[in-house]
Design an enzyme around this catalytic site. Structure first.
Site: not given
Ligand code: NDP
Length: 294
Positions: A54, A98, A121
């Site tokens: 990422k 994460q 997200d």
């Protein structure tokens, strides 16, 4: 019959290039550099690989990448304090924590602490609720990627029968909502569903997001259907060699399906590309600019 292979790697690279163009335009025309902060708690090797990729791809797209690595035993308050700082930071437009988090932390409280405007997200209840109500929202990256891959085969999903196997907040549920927004007719299946094979056999579009290696077999698939395999499972062969497989038995199903995503190289690369799309969209919205053309 042999299915067309949907090349997620290529489609993701094209998408990232379009994001880079738009990010360049935002910088030139408005002095805006979209910024993504990724928070990694602990030292899970798979999570470390995702976070590194990422970071690299964010920078390659001309955006700012901020990495925050915290020890596995970090206190909940300390993590929440970091999120509060990132919420206030004008250089940060997207915040991604994460997952999975270590068991000692309250994942729901952590997600709820993220400013919904920076929730790239798409897991904050504000965004999930807006998506469920059919309003504009930051939506989870993997389901967004699944829709883009499907549209590389079908210009319109209107009226198509879709089945989503799996009902997680990360994949199955938001995918159901995105498919509804595309006017597909959607069935969602899970571990208590009966006669999964029969349900699947009616579907023009099959999405497998279960986490069970090669569960979906060829006799579940309507000939010509499009099959999107979200699963990532590590199998170790008899000779000790590890390989990644999806939730779909690729060798079998590719003989029946019209189009299919491989694992790896299907949905996986799209997830990161869509994260960059969400960061660009979040940055534009926070800066009061029109929605970017990507
Ligand atoms: P979860 O474990 O959160 O959810 C799995 C879902 O599958 C649950 O809804 C569960 O049902 C359902 N399920 C389990 N067993 C069966 C069964 N035998 N028949 C039907 N349904 C079943 O997983 P995620 O949604 O987070 O991830 C799914 C897969 O996708 C994993 O392999 C994961 O690694 C992968 N993944 C890939 C990503 C990518 O970028 N390519 C991103 C995210 C995930 P129930 O709700 O009843 O328990």
């Amino acid at each position: 019959m042999t299915a067309r292979i949907i090349d997620g790697k290529r489609i993701a690279a094209e998408l990232r290039a379009r994001v880079a163009d738009e990010a360049g335009r935002a910088r030139r025309d408005h002095g805006l550099t979209p910024g993504l902060a990724v928070v990694l708690v602990g030292d899970d090797p798979a999570s470390q690989v995702y976070v590194r990729s990422k970071h690299r791809l964010t920078q390659e797209a001309g955006m700012a990448s901020f990495e925050h690595v915290l020890p596995a035993d970090v206190a909940q308050d300390e993590l929440l304090a970091l999120i509060a700082r990132l919420n206030r930071d004008p250089l940060v437009h997207g915040i991604l924590v994460q997952l999975p988090l270590p068991k000692s932390l309250n994942t729901e409280a952590v997600i709820n602490a993220i400013d919904p405007a920076k929730d790239v997200d798409g897991l904050h209840p504000n965004n999930a609720g807006r998506l469920a109500n059919g309003f504009a929202a930051l939506s989870p990256c993997t389901p967004l990627g699944c829709i883009i891959l499907t549209k590389s085969v079908h210009a319109s999903l209107q009226g198509m029968n879709a089945i989503v196997i799996g009902r997680s907040n990360l994949v199955g549920r938001p995918l159901l909502q995105l498919l509804l927004n595309e006017n597909a007719t959607v069935t969602i299946a899970h571990s208590r569903s009966r006669e999964l094979a029969t349900l699947c056999a009616r579907a023009d579009l099959v999405y497998a997001a279960v986490g069970k290696a090669e569960m979906v077999r060829s006799d579940w698939i309507k000939p010509g259907a499009t099959v999107i395999d979200v699963g990532i499972n590590r199998l170790v062969d008899a000779d000790g060699k590890a390989r990644l497989v999806g939730d779909v038995d690729f060798a079998e199903v590719s003989q029946v399906a019209g189009a299919i995503t491989p694992v790896p190289g299907g949905v996986g690369p799209m997830t990161v590309a869509c994260l960059l799309v969400n960061t660009l969209r979040a940055a534009s919205a926070i800066a009061g600019l029109p929605k970017p053309a990507v």
